[in-house]
Design a protein around this motif. Structure first.
Motif, mmCIF file in Angstrom:
data_model
loop_
_atom_site.group_PDB
_atom_site.id
_atom_site.type_symbol
_atom_site.label_atom_id
_atom_site.label_comp_id
_atom_site.label_asym_id
_atom_site.label_seq_id
_atom_site.Cartn_x
_atom_site.Cartn_y
_atom_site.Cartn_z
ATOM 1 N N GLN A 24 0.832 -1.204 0.000
ATOM 2 C CA GLN A 24 0.000 0.000 0.000
ATOM 3 C C GLN A 24 0.868 1.255 0.000
ATOM 4 O O GLN A 24 1.814 1.364 0.781
ATOM 5 C CB GLN A 24 -0.900 -0.014 1.237
ATOM 6 C CG GLN A 24 -1.887 1.124 1.253
ATOM 7 C CD GLN A 24 -2.822 1.039 2.457
ATOM 8 O OE1 GLN A 24 -2.904 -0.007 3.119
ATOM 9 N NE2 GLN A 24 -3.514 2.112 2.738
ATOM 10 N N GLY A 25 0.552 2.189 -0.886
ATOM 11 C CA GLY A 25 1.300 3.454 -0.917
ATOM 12 C C GLY A 25 2.414 3.479 -1.942
ATOM 13 O O GLY A 25 2.849 4.552 -2.373
ATOM 14 N N ASP A 26 2.893 2.289 -2.358
ATOM 15 C CA ASP A 26 3.936 2.266 -3.391
ATOM 16 C C ASP A 26 3.335 2.665 -4.742
ATOM 17 O O ASP A 26 2.151 2.473 -4.971
ATOM 18 C CB ASP A 26 4.528 0.857 -3.519
ATOM 19 C CG ASP A 26 5.502 0.556 -2.398
ATOM 20 O OD1 ASP A 26 5.700 1.457 -1.555
ATOM 21 O OD2 ASP A 26 6.034 -0.563 -2.349
ATOM 22 N N GLY A 84 -2.915 -20.415 -5.969
ATOM 23 C CA GLY A 84 -2.736 -19.939 -4.605
ATOM 24 C C GLY A 84 -3.699 -18.823 -4.257
ATOM 25 O O GLY A 84 -4.562 -18.437 -5.053
ATOM 26 N N GLU A 85 -3.528 -18.300 -3.046
ATOM 27 C CA GLU A 85 -4.440 -17.267 -2.560
ATOM 28 C C GLU A 85 -3.670 -16.120 -1.944
ATOM 29 O O GLU A 85 -2.545 -16.299 -1.470
ATOM 30 C CB GLU A 85 -5.367 -17.864 -1.496
ATOM 31 C CG GLU A 85 -6.460 -18.721 -2.097
ATOM 32 C CD GLU A 85 -7.466 -19.140 -1.032
ATOM 33 O OE1 GLU A 85 -7.113 -19.095 0.162
ATOM 34 O OE2 GLU A 85 -8.596 -19.493 -1.419
ATOM 35 N N ALA A 86 -4.300 -14.950 -1.932
ATOM 36 C CA ALA A 86 -3.642 -13.799 -1.322
ATOM 37 C C ALA A 86 -4.663 -12.982 -0.538
ATOM 38 O O ALA A 86 -5.855 -12.983 -0.853
ATOM 39 C CB ALA A 86 -3.010 -12.944 -2.400
ATOM 40 N N ASP A 87 -4.147 -12.305 0.504
ATOM 41 C CA ASP A 87 -5.000 -11.428 1.308
ATOM 42 C C ASP A 87 -4.848 -10.001 0.823
ATOM 43 O O ASP A 87 -3.745 -9.572 0.487
ATOM 44 C CB ASP A 87 -4.564 -11.472 2.783
ATOM 45 C CG ASP A 87 -4.867 -12.822 3.396
ATOM 46 O OD1 ASP A 87 -5.784 -13.498 2.883
ATOM 47 O OD2 ASP A 87 -4.167 -13.200 4.360
ATOM 48 N N ILE A 88 -5.964 -9.281 0.841
ATOM 49 C CA ILE A 88 -5.894 -7.852 0.562
ATOM 50 C C ILE A 88 -5.955 -7.150 1.906
ATOM 51 O O ILE A 88 -6.922 -7.310 2.654
ATOM 52 C CB ILE A 88 -7.065 -7.413 -0.321
ATOM 53 C CG1 ILE A 88 -7.132 -8.343 -1.519
ATOM 54 C CG2 ILE A 88 -6.960 -5.935 -0.658
ATOM 55 C CD1 ILE A 88 -7.165 -7.733 -2.839
ATOM 56 N N ILE A 89 -4.915 -6.414 2.198
ATOM 57 C CA ILE A 89 -4.801 -5.844 3.541
ATOM 58 C C ILE A 89 -4.762 -4.328 3.441
ATOM 59 O O ILE A 89 -4.024 -3.765 2.615
ATOM 60 C CB ILE A 89 -3.511 -6.338 4.216
ATOM 61 C CG1 ILE A 89 -3.556 -7.871 4.297
ATOM 62 C CG2 ILE A 89 -3.333 -5.731 5.594
ATOM 63 C CD1 ILE A 89 -2.223 -8.479 4.609
ATOM 64 N N ILE A 90 -5.559 -3.687 4.269
ATOM 65 C CA ILE A 90 -5.551 -2.223 4.255
ATOM 66 C C ILE A 90 -4.993 -1.719 5.580
ATOM 67 O O ILE A 90 -5.372 -2.178 6.649
ATOM 68 C CB ILE A 90 -6.969 -1.674 4.013
ATOM 69 C CG1 ILE A 90 -7.345 -1.947 2.553
ATOM 70 C CG2 ILE A 90 -7.021 -0.173 4.281
ATOM 71 C CD1 ILE A 90 -8.694 -1.422 2.179
ATOM 72 N N GLN A 91 -4.070 -0.810 5.457
ATOM 73 C CA GLN A 91 -3.484 -0.192 6.645
ATOM 74 C C GLN A 91 -4.400 0.965 7.046
ATOM 75 O O GLN A 91 -4.618 1.885 6.267
ATOM 76 C CB GLN A 91 -2.092 0.341 6.267
ATOM 77 C CG GLN A 91 -1.323 0.964 7.377
ATOM 78 C CD GLN A 91 -0.324 -0.007 7.960
ATOM 79 O OE1 GLN A 91 0.080 -0.965 7.296
ATOM 80 N NE2 GLN A 91 0.054 0.192 9.208
ATOM 81 N N MET A 92 -4.918 0.907 8.261
ATOM 82 C CA MET A 92 -5.833 1.961 8.696
ATOM 83 C C MET A 92 -5.047 3.190 9.134
ATOM 84 O O MET A 92 -3.849 3.116 9.376
ATOM 85 C CB MET A 92 -6.675 1.475 9.889
ATOM 86 C CG MET A 92 -7.244 0.103 9.687
ATOM 87 S SD MET A 92 -8.631 0.162 8.597
ATOM 88 C CE MET A 92 -9.882 -0.492 9.675
ATOM 89 N N GLU A 93 -5.795 4.282 9.284
ATOM 90 C CA GLU A 93 -5.156 5.528 9.712
ATOM 91 C C GLU A 93 -4.524 5.372 11.088
ATOM 92 O O GLU A 93 -3.519 5.991 11.394
ATOM 93 C CB GLU A 93 -6.194 6.658 9.744
ATOM 94 C CG GLU A 93 -6.823 6.883 8.392
ATOM 95 C CD GLU A 93 -6.667 8.303 7.940
ATOM 96 O OE1 GLU A 93 -6.671 9.211 8.774
ATOM 97 O OE2 GLU A 93 -6.533 8.504 6.716
#
Lengths: 872, 149
Positions: free
Chosen positions: B45-47, B58-67
């Motif tokens: 995130q952010g890049d 395979g599988e992947a998680d979508i992860i959000i960094q909170m404020e």
């Protein structure tokens, strides 16, 4: 020498003209009754008698001898003439170049490269030729002319006088005409200079041309200038050919007089035919020296113009004194004391003060920040301090020396300056880094053979007044860098690279560099050790294992091409060019023996079919061809037609060259990357078998073209990184290169190999103007170059603009501590870093408004407020 | 897995579903197939975004960094799904981190390549348009639902 030769040649020349007369009159037409007679010639009695035929032969042989002697004189004179000319040309060029080195900085504002370069290269060339002629020509040709004239007059004064009667007119007329041509020539030179300037500008400003779509206007302007040159040249031709016409006409009048007057005299019997013929022959020869002589005077006038034109360009006012560059200092001790400016004023072209009455002094162990808004004169003050420009008035005193008269050995060795005009030369990184340590030759060329060779050329250089220093000898002043030999110099280099934040870049370049394992055995051994360590490391960690596929003689490497797998070595020449393996006789022989040829052909057919399917729809200039295709867009139609004509089942119908094309394709396949499903495991096994045949049966004549991979041997032609990896970075592993780089760095650090790799990086060739480096890297390199020579005063101004701000600040901190007992002057782009410095000088509108410590200046409204210039 | 298998796989990705196989083959051939180990990030995130990924295996998680610094897994993606296309379509930094929750194999389509293909084959652009519109419609519905609550 030339003059002497010329004078010596005259009597021979006279006899040479006299002899034919004797042959005709004395021998051929001689009265047979008188023979045998005494051998007598030109009043000399040879003391024996000869018969008629003998006499003829003797005279003819004598004539032959004279021809040889005469031409020999000409040969020697011409060689000497050439030598003198070349010497003068060399001297002239050297002198002009020396002058360029002494030009004050301002000269280059009005004079461009486009003007200077042709002047030193092309324009002086004819001058050299003329200078060679200058000594010999008038005497040699003039003398010849007189001899021939003398001969003619001796034969018959009337006839001779008539033949040359029009010469005075020629003498009067030709120089007048020539003058016009010369003036036009001058004009031409001037116009061509402007033209080359124009071309230079276009090349440099080509981006602007594209950005603003002005190519049409550029063309128009260029065409206009070409038109001007055309007119001038055309006029020159007209004049020249008119001169030629006049000359030739007058020349041809000679025979007219000989035939008419001479013929009349012969008929009347007062002149012998032999004499007339000799006279005609002599007159014919008269043409050449006369022409040469006229040409000489034409050239002289022309050369004078050219010479004046060139020299006037090379005499700018305020040229740096020659002694200031040649003088060696008494000692190389560090300076101590103060740097003091007294009433320093710098005016621009409009006489406006850029720096206005600067009075300041500081000790040579202080770090000084120059702050001010852009346009406050801070950069100009920095340049004044570095003596890159001279003040309009006032003086700058460096530790008791007025720097206006100081030799460059003081300002160039004890001071250093990093500004926007920094330049990276097209050479190695090391050469650029050590540039500031190379003031004079300090030792012989280590290669004694070459040193001897150079010694033998010194006399020639000296004769032309050229430099007698050997540019390939030892120039690097180790002591100045605080080093004593190559090794400790590299230590110093590493230290300054660290300060300039360039170590990592050079390390990366080093990894991609190659070494000669024989001359750098230590490094090569360490690299081999690193190879073992690296392999250990990646095979022990599951995470890393799949990152690199090592070369193994018994295993197929799926991340390498089929060609690489077959050859299993590093090609050292173009012999085994991967793109042309299909045409290589030996490779084909190996495939044949391995029973693979048929299969390669089928595979090639398959690859071609796939490529045609994938790329046929794309326009020929599409980038994908370059990036992904095995077949270039030009070749694609050929393959299309092969595929259309010959079906998969009937490959025997292929012509020989078509088959070679198809066989060559699979060599480029990398199974892990291309995923075409063509390189099956069976196929891989067969290639492995062929690999063995390839190396076992390689003929001696090809052995030097390849280095087989051997885990215990250094691969000379491969980079350091490839040598350590000894394998291929895997395709299809995310971020493989970065992760491999990390492991590599660990291994290298463990073995203490980093320094060696950085020093290999120093050998990297930076390209023209350093174009193979980024701008930031170039600026760092220029800074490092200034640090390594350990100056007492280091001035940094404006030269680090491409480097990120936080990195610059980092460099600044390191440099302040490096220079803690010396003087560092920094033109700060931002006042926020001012606290790092002992002393701060604040400037505004050319004036120093305040100076003192950070605390002193920062009190009140702060420095930023202090230097704020509302008008800008 | 060979090129032909990859083409089969691409056809199951909605935005590529209606594109002719020859183009998909070119797409597969010109993209990289990459393996990410479990726990590694496909993107952060952010890049800046420079590529989209299509999950092959395979599988992947979508992860959000909170404020507030916490991170939260908001979604999971698996085979045949495309991820990371937003950042390359509209030049914004990555909106989420994608982390492999098992070993994951993806086809990495670089931004350059993606745009070049879209330019080359307009039918692909139409497909993407449809897919995005469908997603927008989906999001709007969810938003309405959320507001309704």
């Amino acid at each position: 020498m030339l003059t002497l030769m010329a004078v010596l040649s005259f009597p021979v020349l006279y006899i040479f003209y006299e002899l034919p007369k004797q042959i005709i009159n004395g021998a051929i037409q001689g009265d047979p009754e008188t023979f045998p007679q005494k051998a007598e010639l030109f009043g000399l009695n040879f003391g024996f008698s000869v018969d008629h035929i003998q006499w003829l032969i003797i005279l003819c042989l004598l004539f032959l001898v004279l021809v040889v002697i005469n031409q020999a004189f000409k040969y020697i004179i011409n060689v000497y003439k050439g030598l003198t000319g070349e010497r003068m040309l060399r001297r002239l060029r050297y002198d002009l170049y020396s002058r360029v080195l002494r030009f004050p900085k301002g000269t280059f504002k009005n004079m461009s490269q486009g003007e200077i370069i042709p002047m030193i290269t092309a324009e002086v060339e004819p001058l050299g030729g003329f200078i060679g002629d200058a000594f010999a020509q008038p005497i040699f040709q003039g003398g010849q002319l007189l001899v021939i004239l003398g001969f003619l007059f001796a034969q018959n004064p009337f006839m001779a006088a008539a033949a040359v009667a029009l010469y005075p007119i020629q003498l009067y007329l030709i120089p007048k005409l020539q003058m016009k041509v010369n003036l036009l020539g001058k004009e031409r030179v001037r116009r061509v200079r402007t033209l080359s300037d124009r071309i230079g500008e276009t090349v440099q400003g080509v981006e602007e041309v594209h950005v603003h779509d002005t190519s049409r206007r550029e063309r128009a302007e260029f065409s206009y200038q070409l038109g001007g040159i055309f007119q001038v040249r055309y006029k020159i031709y007209r004049q020249k050919f008119f001169i030629k016409f006049v000359n030739n006409f007058i020349q041809q009048l000679g025979p007219f007089f000989f035939y008419s007057i001479g013929g009349y005299l012969v008929i009347k019997g007062s002149l012998e035919v032999g004499t007339l013929m000799a006279a005609i022959a002599a007159h014919k020869d008269l043409a050449s020296p006369w022409k040469e002589l006229l040409g000489y005077y034409q050239k002289q006038a022309d050369s004078k113009i050219k010479y004046d034109q060139v020299i006037s360009q090379f005499e700018p006012v305020d040229m740096i004194d020659e002694a200031a560059q040649t003088e060696e200092p008494k000692d190389n001790n560090s300076l101590s004391g103060e740097l003091a400016l007294t009433n320093v004023v710098l005016n621009d072209d409009q006489e406006t003060a850029i720096v206005d009455g600067a009075n300041i002094k500081f000790s040579l162990n202080e770090s000084v920040a120059l702050v001010g808004s852009p346009g406050s004169g801070r950069e100009d003050l920095a340049m004044l301090l570095a003596r890159l420009i001279q003040p309009s008035s006032g003086s700058i005193n460096l530790a008791g020396n007025d720097i206006a008269d100081a030799p460059e050995s003081l300002t160039g060795r004890r001071m250093s300056f990093v500004g926007s005009g920094g330049y990276v030369f097209s050479s190695s990184l090391a050469d650029n880094l050590y540039y500031g340590l190379r003031h004079k030759q300090i030792g012989e060329n280590p290669d004694s053979e070459k040193a001897k060779e150079f010694q033998s050329t010194i006399a020639i250089s000296e004769a032309s007044g050229n430099s007698i220093d050997d540019p390939n000898a030892l120039w690097t002043d180790y002591l100045a860098a605080g080093a004593s030999n190559d090794d400790s110099l590299v230590e110093q280099a590493l230290r300054v690279l660290e300060i300039a934040d360039l170590t990592d870049d050079v390390y990366q370049l080093g990894l991609r560099g190659t070494i000669n394992p024989e001359s750098k055995k230590q490094t090569a051994d360490l690299v081999l050790e690193a190879r073992t360590k690296f392999l250990e490391k990646i095979s022990n960690e599951k995470e890393l294992a799949s990152l690199v596929e090592s070369f193994d003689i018994n295993a197929y490497n799926t991340n390498a091409t089929v060609g690489e797998n077959l050859i299993f070595g590093n090609p050292t020449s173009d012999e085994f060019d991967m793109n042309h393996l299909g045409n290589h006789q030996y490779v084909m022989k190996v495939l044949d023996k391995a029973g693979l040829k048929e299969k390669m052909l089928h595979t090639g057919y398959q690859v071609a079919a796939t490529m045609v399917e994938l790329f046929a729809d794309l326009p020929p200039d599409h980038e994908f061809f370059q990036q992904f295709s095995f077949i270039s867009s030009e070749e694609l139609p050929d393959f299309q037609s092969i595929l259309g004509r010959v079906s998969k089942e009937h490959l025997d119908q292929l012509k020989e060259d078509e088959a070679a094309k198809l066989v060559g394709l699979p060599f480029l396949l990398v199974p892990a990357r291309h995923r075409l499903g063509i390189v099956t495991e069976d196929f891989q096994r067969e290639i492995l078998a062929a690999r063995k045949i390839f190396s076992d049966e390689l003929p001696d004549s090809l052995k030097t073209d390849i280095e087989f991979y051997d885990s215990s041997r250094y691969i000379t032609g491969a980079t350091l990184q490839d040598n350590i990896l000894f394998g291929k970075i895997a395709y299809g592993e995310a971020e493989a290169s970065e992760r491999v780089g990390k492991v590599l760095a660990e291994v290298i650090a463990d073995l203490g190999l980093r320094k060696a790799i950085v020093s290999v990086g120093l050998d990297f060739n930076v390209g023209i103007s350093g174009s193979r480096l980024t701008l930031a890297q170039r600026q760092k390199l220029i800074l490092a170059r200034s640090i390594i020579k350990k100056p007492d005063v280091l001035i940094v101004s404006d030269g680090l603009s491409a480097i990120e701000t936080n990195v610059v600040e980092d460099i600044m901190k390191k440099l302040v501590s490096e220079m803690n007992d010396r003087c560092l002057i920094w033109v700060l782009p931002s006042v926020s870093q001012a606290a790092l410095f002992n002393k701060i000088i604040a400037m505004k509108k050319g004036k120093i408004i305040k100076s003192g410590s950070y605390e002193e200046l920062n009190s009140g409204g702060g420095i930023a407020k202090l230097i704020e210039d509302k008008n800008t | 897995m060979s090129l032909n298998d990859e083409v089969e796989l691409l056809r199951q990705v909605p935005i590529f579903a209606n594109i002719e196989p020859a183009k998909l083959k070119l797409l597969a051939f010109t993209s990289e197939r990459l393996k990410f180990r479990k726990g590694h990030d496909l993107c952060v995130q952010g890049d800046p975004g420079d590529a989209a990924f299509i999950i092959i295996e395979g599988e992947a998680d979508i992860i959000i960094q909170m404020e507030n610094g916490e991170s939260k897994t908001v979604n999971k993606i698996g085979k045949h799904q495309i991820v990371g296309e937003i950042a390359i379509l509209c030049d914004v930094p990555r909106t989420a981190t994608v982390r492999a929750s098992s070993d994951v194999i993806v086809l990495r389509i670089s931004k350059d390549l993606f745009f070049r293909l879209v330019g080359e084959f307009p039918q692909m652009a139409v497909q993407i348009l449809r897919e995005l519109a469908a997603r927008l419609e989906n999001t709007t519905a969810q938003l309405a639902k959320a507001l309704g609550n």
